[in-house]
Design an enzyme around this catalytic site. Structure first.
Site, PDB file in Angstrom:
ATOM      1  N   GLY B 490      43.658  43.016  55.116  1.00 52.76           N
ATOM      2  CA  GLY B 490      43.967  44.434  54.922  1.00 52.76           C
ATOM      3  C   GLY B 490      43.167  45.027  53.781  1.00 52.76           C
ATOM      4  O   GLY B 490      42.960  46.234  53.710  1.00 52.76           O
ATOM      5  N   GLY B 740      41.603  43.728  44.227  1.00 53.38           N
ATOM      6  CA  GLY B 740      42.770  43.657  45.118  1.00 53.38           C
ATOM      7  C   GLY B 740      44.111  43.581  44.419  1.00 53.38           C
ATOM      8  O   GLY B 740      45.043  44.291  44.765  1.00 53.38           O
ATOM      9  N   GLU B 741      44.211  42.703  43.450  1.00 55.30           N
ATOM     10  CA  GLU B 741      45.533  42.470  42.851  1.00 55.30           C
ATOM     11  C   GLU B 741      45.849  43.378  41.679  1.00 55.30           C
ATOM     12  O   GLU B 741      47.012  43.670  41.398  1.00 55.30           O
ATOM     13  CB  GLU B 741      45.588  41.037  42.293  1.00 55.30           C
ATOM     14  CG  GLU B 741      45.379  39.972  43.328  1.00 55.30           C
ATOM     15  CD  GLU B 741      45.123  38.645  42.632  1.00 55.30           C
ATOM     16  OE1 GLU B 741      46.078  37.896  42.442  1.00 55.30           O
ATOM     17  OE2 GLU B 741      43.966  38.375  42.270  1.00 55.30           O
TER      18      GLU B 741
END
Ligand SMILES: Cc1cc2nc3c(=O)[nH]c(=O)nc-3n(C[C@H](O)[C@H](O)[C@H](O)COP(=O)(O)OP(=O)(O)OC[C@H]3O[C@@H](n4cnc5c(N)ncnc54)[C@H](O)[C@@H]3O)c2cc1C
Ligand code: FES
Ligand code: FES
Lengths: 297, 784, 155
Positions: B490, B740-741
């Protein structure tokens, strides 16, 4: 203690009778084993949860009159059992005469769930959290029930016995809820507090309705119904009586809200503590009553 | 023949290219693991799970269940003696002797339908001797606590993880930098706080699913929703005693992971069961409730902070103790413990740091990696302490942060030097965007407004030598097929991979395809899709592979045209010569090569470029001091700010505005970078306001969306802004590092600080539910 | 358990299937007819990934029995696009970046499509309200909401 991992809907038999008589007869033949259902949004969940294991689900959605949504200027609103909440919300007549009911329906879950969920299912499920029950209570709703021996009517106010418990007997099928004509000049609100802004079950729900009533010392009658704060949907009569007899002021509204909070007996559960719920009944009742009063003035 | 116009050919790098997977995803054509069709041979698996948090298994009787028609296989721990685990091999596929959490798998059934498999479970009889559970990590480290893993000393463990046999501590990571003890005297202000961060869950909308099939010859195929197909190949093969080459993992795109589908969890169960019904695929699909009971959780944390600064506001010392509630096994927990240790100063330069970070076995669900890998939990407390310290010393919280935050060249908590960083810009940007220092009036008399801000840093936490590889292959029409082993979960990595491959080779983005699904038999190796490492690590491998192909192509053309490679380029799919101005489209040579003049044979042939990337420069840390040369590859840094409103009548919080700024080195696809910031903000906000896995006696009390609430479309702020800062990373492709994180790391403390600003209350930990806020305001006398 | 014959039109095609009483519409679509665009995220009416149109109205297909669908018309995500042309909501979701992992996307598309059918010019609040039954864990909803606004402009 085991953990229920909810694999699939357990096995059962789907039954669709042609007539109400046939349906009642079938339900009476299998007491405890057969249950009527409408949208299924409560019953499927309870079956997956392993709380009930009916052998037969009797689909009552196509039966006589259950799909009617009818408003008669002399008599009021008749809402067939199978009428889903989105239909209630979209109905011009409901919007014109019972906007409070539409507002309550709109607070339930999501649009797609409301395509299935019904007001009558909400009532029959008899959860203290049922969001649409309050509106039906303050409008003095009456249930139309088909039983093996014919039809009967039952005031909603006497219907609830406990969480999930009602006066229904095997073979009883609620075909409709009837709401009498709304009191002249009435105004209402439904305040629902959930954990999310929308879509949650109510942690506390406050339904308030008010209308002029010259027969009362205050000149107004206020109705209140509370969700999720007692074993059954609760009408705090002390608060209602108080406002019938006192002039309506911010102070008396606060006092009535206090009485409403005193009347309820909430529990501690996953969703909230009893302490918080009581506080919220007070604050939201005060808010709901003030909002209604603003509309009435 | 196409004309190559070398002017005005935009590089796809930094362009907002359309997602490569978008069309499939909006038409329902995208295939996820549960969508594969297996026909009638498919068997359904269900798992018998422990109802006890801690117990010894005395007897398992499967006779009755085996007799049930339709049941094809039943397995228990007896059948699979091999240990399994990523950093620390501390569990069996099915429990043997002991169960350690509610949900621990005890037996598995394969049957012709889910219903029959479920019935069989109820017929399996398990006798247990119940043991005292450990339900709190601080109790877990105490000598009074029962041992959950008496065999800890015998487990196989990675060199950088330091378990303490004879205790419940599976890793103890230490920082001893400077001398905190003598630093406290020099402090003009000191803040000491304790925080408790609850267990939460990842909640990808796609539940876990695995389908396994074992051939007559013993070859195993596993189809699954996986962030770590190669790690699964390796670990499951190891545990089952088969060759990695006989273990094939096929992993289509993932419907959300956030760490929950990393490493090995339920996949091994499906494989184990399948060994008993050779030739038939066995599917294990977790229900949502089973997800909540048994999938990885984000570990709980009990954190103690002590922090001090001098009268000018300069941070002098930090002393931390972290007790990670790692649960029954520690697939990743041991490394989260380590990562939080080597990041325990927060994004600040602090001369004296003492940290003890403990990974503690408890009888709670298994802690896994979750977006942020310990950083949201740690920053939740740390960034509130920073606000409190600033307040104590009488400094503005932003000024305090600007003074102390990491700059290029700052000395880090591990003793190494900070690489170029845009953290100071990030602070400026969010402070400006949120209107720091300006108070706006609330929307109603019964509401109060507040603003809050927090910073963050995070490094990819992984073994020092986590590798990536990639290949690129050209087709007859000159299109490019890119082989990768990193997963699309995603975050958009396939799109970014295609952009990078296109840029590095010189073909249009539109002509790139990604070879999917990831299949360990055909896809190149990738360690795991975790740690926000793919754009950077896999990106490097892709660039190198594309350059390898490019070199092969140019060599052929150079030879044919009798030119040198240096005079040639590939632009928009066409090889051109700057010298001779000749050109030839790739499609004319990448499969069949080029004919030599005069029918004298051919040159070249099918082009396939390959390469790899592995950081070779990450060094170890001293086990006693946590000091070392280069503990990690790099740190992504950033900041967030929020404005919110508290309703005094209900305690309900409404986030009005959220602002993020992160230094991503280089945004390969800026809109997708922003989308990560937005999604991470909302996930962070959701964890701040709503989320908690309510555990009682080790049992999850809210195992469904009914009572595990996550943010919906109605809960998000009306104003959500994302800003990209680009200070290039020396070893990243085009300077890129991961994002992303990071975007959910500072959200909890930013919101906590804003709540304090609004109504002056603080909490031991999230979620900041309406109830908690209301009662705290009441207890503080702010409301009646 | 008895089986029931169900005649149903899916994305314009007539289908006849035989289903047991306890089979949900979602399972019938995914397991019998292989319309796997409809996703299973919870099987309990909470996440919205399984949303399809039943006689034109969105429902959680995990909360509908397959047998109840006899004689009905169903549209799944696979049926939104015309022969070649995507529906404006699909176009907008691609353009605005409303898709990340894509698992919520089919349900979001169906809910949005239905919203735009009943209310071609929804306000931001109406969009948010129409989507509360569709959980998305990736996007933070921002770009999904933008997609619906954009689709409203286009159609
Ligand atoms: C995801 C989700 C969210 C929800 N959110 C809310 C919410 O926000 N607020 C809320 O109030 N509720 C909520 N509910 C509960 C539920 O949707 C409502 O109570 C709904 O109104 C039930 O209607 P139904 O037609 O689906 O009932 P059904 O499930 O069909 O029936 C409910 C009960 O009534 C009985 N019954 C049904 N019909 C009859 C009849 N004609 N005569 C006699 N007995 C009958 C059934 O046997 C059953 O016990 C939610 C449910 C789900 C799954
Ligand atoms: S799968 Fe139907 S609502 Fe989640
Ligand atoms: S895009 Fe992943 S859940 Fe919405």
């Amino acid at each position: 203690m085991t953990i229920n991992t909810h694999p699939t809907l357990p096995e059962f038999e789907y039954v669709r009778p042609e007539t109400l008589a046939e349906a009642s007869e079938f339900l009476t033949r299998y007491p405890g084993e057969a249950r009527p259902f409408l949208g299924g949004t409560d019953i499927f969940v309870r079956m997956r949860d392993g709380l009930i294991t009916p052998n037969f689900l009797v689909d009552v959605k196509k039966l006589d009159g259950t799909n009617d949504l009818r408003f008669e200027p002399q008599a009021g609103l008749t809402l067939g059992a199978a009428v889903n909440m989105n239909r209630v919300i979209a109905s011009r007549e409901v919007q014109a005469h019972y906007p409070l009911l539409a507002e309550a329906c709109r607070s339930v879950a999501s649009y797609q769930l409301r395509t299935r969920a019904t007001v009558v299912g909400n009532i029959c499920n008899a959860s203290p959290a049922g969001d649409t029950i309050g509106a039906c209570l303050v409008f003095n709703g009456v249930l139309h029930i088909h039983e093996v021996n014919g039809l009967r009517q039952e005031p909603l106010a006497e219907f609830f016995l406990g969480p999930g418990k009602t006066t229904l007997k095997p073979g009883d099928i609620v075909t409709a809820i009837h709401l009498p004509l709304p009191p002249k000049g009435c105004a209402g609100v439904y305040l629902k507090l959930g954990r999310n802004k929308l879509s949650d079950l109510s942690l506390v729900g406050v339904t308030a309705l008010g209308h002029p009533d010259p027969s009362l010392p205050s000149g107004y009658r206020f109705r209140l119904a509370l969700a999720s704060v007692a074993p059954v949907p609760l009408v705090p009569t002390q608060a209602e009586t108080y406002l019938a007899n006192q002039p309506i002021t911010p102070e008396t509204i606060r006092e009535a809200a206090h009485l409403a909070a005193e009347a309820c007996a909430p529990i501690d559960d996953l969703r909230g503590s009893a302490r918080y719920r009581k506080e919220m009944v007070r604050n939201l009742s005060a808010k709901a009553l003030s909002e209604v009063w603003e509309k009435l003035k | 023949m196409e004309k190559a116009n070398t002017q005005n050919i935009p590089s796809p790098i930094g362009e907002n290219k359309q997602r490569i997977d978008a069309r499939d995803k909006v038409t329902g054509a995208a295939i996820y693991a549960d969508d594969f069709q297996f026909g009638n041979s498919l068997l359904h698996a269900r798992i018998k799970r422990s109802p006890h948090p801690h117990a010894l298994i005395k007897k398992i009787d499967t006779t009755k269940a085996r007799a049930l028609p339709g049941v094809k296989a039943i397995v228990t721990g007896e059948d699979f003696p091999g240990y399994i685990g990523l950093y620390l091999q501390d569990r069996f596929i099915f429990c043997r002797e002991r169960v350690r959490y509610v949900g621990d798998p005890v037996a598995g059934v394969a049957a012709i339908s889910e219903e029959i498999a479920q019935k069989a479970l109820d017929m399996i009889e398990v006798e247990c001797e119940i043991l005292e559970p450990v339900l709190d990590p601080e109790f877990g480290v105490s000598p009074k606590a029962p041992l959950i893993h008496p065999d800890l000393g015998q487990y196989v463990v990675a060199s950088f993880i330091l378990p303490k046999p004879g205790t419940n501590i599976s890793n103890h990571f230490k920082i001893r930098k400077g001398d905190v003890d003598s630093a406290w005297e020099k402090c003009a202000a000191i803040v000491e706080r304790k925080y408790r961060i609850p267990h939460i869950q990842h909640v990808p909308i796609e539940p876990h699913v695995a389908i396994a099939k074992v051939d007559e010859s013993g070859g195993v195929t596993l189809w699954g929703s996986s962030q770590s197909p190669f790690a699964q190949r390796n670990l499951i093969a190891q545990s089952m005693g088969i060759s990695q080459s006989d273990m094939r993992v096929i992993a289509p795109i993932v419907g959300g992971g956030f760490g929950s589908k990393a490493g090995v969890s339920m996949e091994a169960l499906a494989v184990a069961i399948a060994t008993k019904v050779k030739g038939r695929p066995v599917k294990l699909l977790l229900t949502r409730e089973e997800e909540f009971f048994t999938a990885f959780v984000r570990q709980g944390l009990v954190a103690y902070f002590k922090m001090g600064c001098d009268e000018k506001g300069r941070l002098l010392a930090v002393e931390n103790r972290f007790y990670w509630d790692a649960g029954a096994y520690t697939e990743y927990g041991v490394n989260i413990t380590r990562a939080s240790g080597y990041s325990s100063s927060g994004p600040y330069e602090v001369p004296n740091v003492k940290t003890d970070s403990y990974c503690v076995y408890t009888n709670h669900p298994v802690g896994g990696p979750m977006r942020g890998f310990g950083m949201p939990e740690m920053h939740a407390g740390l960034e509130q302490c920073i606000d409190e310290l600033a307040l104590q010393i009488g400094m503005d919280a932003v000024a305090f942060r600007k003074l102390n935050c990491l700059k290029t060249g700052s000395i880090l908590v591990t003793g190494s030097k900070m690489h170029p960083t845009g953290l100071p810009q990030c602070v400026e940007i969010v402070a400006e965007a949120i209107g720091w220092g300006k108070k706006s009036p609330p929307s109603a008399p019964h509401k109060r407004r507040g603003k809050g801000l927090a910073l963050m840093w995070k490094a990819p936490a992984m073994p020092p030598n986590a590798g990536s590889s990639a290949w690129v292959e050209l087709a007859e029409d000159g299109t490019l097929n890119v082989g990768v082993g990193g997963q699309e979960i995603g975050q958009g990595v396939f799109t970014v991979a295609a952009q990078m491959a296109a840029a590095a080779l010189g073909v249009p983005y539109e002509s790139v395809r990604i070879a999917t699904p990831i299949d360990t038999r055909y896809s190149p190796y990738e360690w795991q899709t975790v740690a926000s490492r793919l754009t950077w690590s896999m990106g490097n491998a892709i660039v190198r592979a594309a350059k390898d192909a490019r070199r092969q192509i140019l060599e052929v053309v150079a030879e044919a045209w009798e030119e040198t490679i240096e005079d040639l380029d590939i632009v928009n799919g066409v090889v051109i010569s700057f010298k001779s101005e000749k050109e030839i489209p790739l499609k004319n040579l990448v499969i069949y090569g080029l004919p030599k003049p005069g029918d004298q044979g051919w040159r070249g042939g099918p082009v396939i470029g390959r390469s790899n990337f592995m950081p070779t420069y990450v060094t170890g840390l001293d086990p006693e001091t946590g000091q070392g040369e280069r503990a990690v590859v790099h740190y992504t840094t950033g900041a967030q700010a929020v404005e919110l409103e508290v309703d005094l009548d209900t305690g309900r919080i409404e986030i009005l505005k959220g602002v993020s700024a992160f230094d991503v080195g280089k945004a390969i696809n800026p809109e997708m970078v922003k989308a990560q910031m937005e999604g991470g903000f909302v996930q962070g906000m959701s964890s701040a306001l709503f989320e908690i896995l309510q555990l009682k006696g080790g049992v999850v009390q809210n195992p469904s969306f009914v009572d595990y609430r996550i943010a919906t479309s109605a809960d998000i702020p009306k104003d959500l802004q994302a800003y990209i800062v680009e200070v290039a990373q020396d070893d990243g492709p085009w300077g890129a590092r991961g994002i992303g994180e990071h975007s959910m790391v500072p959200t909890i403390p930013a919101i906590a600080n804003a709540i304090y600003d609004a109504v002056g209350v603080r909490f031991e930990g999230p979620p900041f539910t309406a109830e908690k806020v209301y009662l705290a305001m009441q207890d503080a006398g702010l409301i009646e | 358990m008895a089986f029931h014959k169900v005649n149903v039109t899916i994305n314009g095609e007539m289908e006849q299937v035989v289903v047991p009483s306890n089979m949900t519409l979602m399972r019938m679509l995914r397991e019998i007819l292989a319309f796997t665009g409809t996703k299973n995220g919870c099987s309990a009416g909470e996440c919205g990934a399984c949303t399809v149109l039943l006689n034109g109205e969105p429902v959680n297909s995990c909360m509908v029995l397959a047998v109840e669908c006899d004689g009905t018309e169903i549209i799944t995500v696979e049926g939104l696009a015309g022969d070649k042309q995507l529906d404006p909501i699909q176009e907008a979701m691609i353009q605005e970046g409303g898709v990340q992992c894509g698992f919520c996307t089919p349900g979001i598309l169906i809910s949005s499509y239905a919203l735009l059918k009943r209310n071609p010019n929804p306000s931001e609040d109406e969009i948010r309200e129409a989507l509360v039954g569709n959980l998305c864990r990736c996007t933070g909803y921002v770009r999904i909401i933008e997609s619906v606004k954009e689709a409203a402009k286009r159609s």
